[in-house]
Scaffold this motif. Sequence first.
Motif, PDB file in Angstrom:
ATOM      1  N   ARG A 182     -21.388  -7.158  50.832  1.00 57.12           N
ATOM      2  CA  ARG A 182     -21.944  -5.849  50.450  1.00 57.12           C
ATOM      3  C   ARG A 182     -23.447  -5.979  50.314  1.00 57.12           C
ATOM      4  O   ARG A 182     -23.943  -6.675  49.440  1.00 57.12           O
ATOM      5  CB  ARG A 182     -21.383  -5.386  49.101  1.00 57.12           C
ATOM      6  CG  ARG A 182     -19.905  -5.044  49.152  1.00 57.12           C
ATOM      7  CD  ARG A 182     -19.564  -4.037  48.073  1.00 57.12           C
ATOM      8  NE  ARG A 182     -18.153  -3.711  48.116  1.00 57.12           N
ATOM      9  CZ  ARG A 182     -17.623  -2.657  47.521  1.00 57.12           C
ATOM     10  NH1 ARG A 182     -18.395  -1.833  46.831  1.00 57.12           N
ATOM     11  NH2 ARG A 182     -16.336  -2.415  47.578  1.00 57.12           N
ATOM     12  N   GLU A 183     -24.172  -5.277  51.158  1.00 52.85           N
ATOM     13  CA  GLU A 183     -25.638  -5.349  51.106  1.00 52.85           C
ATOM     14  C   GLU A 183     -26.199  -4.602  49.908  1.00 52.85           C
ATOM     15  O   GLU A 183     -27.339  -4.822  49.512  1.00 52.85           O
ATOM     16  CB  GLU A 183     -26.237  -4.781  52.396  1.00 52.85           C
ATOM     17  CG  GLU A 183     -25.979  -5.661  53.601  1.00 52.85           C
ATOM     18  CD  GLU A 183     -26.649  -5.131  54.855  1.00 52.85           C
ATOM     19  OE1 GLU A 183     -27.426  -4.159  54.750  1.00 52.85           O
ATOM     20  OE2 GLU A 183     -26.376  -5.701  55.930  1.00 52.85           O
ATOM     21  N   THR A 184     -25.390  -3.712  49.321  1.00 51.78           N
ATOM     22  CA  THR A 184     -25.889  -2.894  48.206  1.00 51.78           C
ATOM     23  C   THR A 184     -25.802  -3.628  46.869  1.00 51.78           C
ATOM     24  O   THR A 184     -26.232  -3.108  45.848  1.00 51.78           O
ATOM     25  CB  THR A 184     -25.063  -1.596  48.094  1.00 51.78           C
ATOM     26  OG1 THR A 184     -23.681  -1.951  47.959  1.00 51.78           O
ATOM     27  CG2 THR A 184     -25.260  -0.710  49.304  1.00 51.78           C
TER      28      THR A 184
END
Length: 213
Positions: A182-184
Motif C-alpha cells: 500500500r503506497e498510502t
Amino acid sequence: RLFAHWEAVASTHRVSLPRDMAGPIAQMARHRHAREPVPYVSLSQHGKCEDAAYEERRYPAGKWACVTMGEPMYEQSISLSFMKLMRYICKENSVGCHLGMTVPVLNEIHLTKEETELEREVLTAYYLPGAFQQNPPVPMDPEIHITERAPLRVITRVFYGMTTEETILREISVFWELLGPRETVLRGTYIVASYENPSVPQRRNEIWFICQP
C-alpha cells in the motif's frame, strides 16, 4: 502488596520501581474503572474473524503529554516514560490533582532502514482528558512536553500480551502480509497503542499503520 506486585512487573521489563511511585500506583488503582477513550471515527472495518480483522480510523487533532526515551530495550523505554506520565496524571501538574486516565496510551516507534529492529528512541503519548484539552495542566517534569498532535488516519489491528521488540516486529510483519503493498501507508514509523496497564498479562494492544496525509 500493590507496590510489590508492580515492582515484580517492573522487574520483568528490566526496570526498578522507585518508592515514590507508591502514591501514583494507589491513585491509578482507585480510578481504574474511570478511563476516557481517545475520540475517533471508524472509517471502515475489514475481516470477519479477529485474526484477519483490521479497522481504518480517523483521530482528530488534540493535545497530548509526551515523553521520549531511548533505553536499550523497548519495554524499558515505555515503562520509564509511563512512570513519568503517571506522576503527571496523579499530582505533579499545575492544578495539583488527578487528571484522569485516557486510553489508549500511544508508543510511536521507528524501524531501522533494514526494518529488522527498532530504533532506540520511543515517544510515549497520553491524551489529555476532554476537560483539560483547552487548557492543559503544566507538567512539573521538564521531560514531559504538551504537544498538539495533528489529525491522524490509521489502519489498526489488535494483538494481546506483552509488547517486546520481538512481538512488535512480528505483528508488523503479519499485518503487512494481511494488507499487501500500500503506497498510502507509511513504512518505518508505527504506533503501538496500549489499552491496559503493564500488570495485565494478556493486555490488549493495537498496531497502528499510519496513512499518508
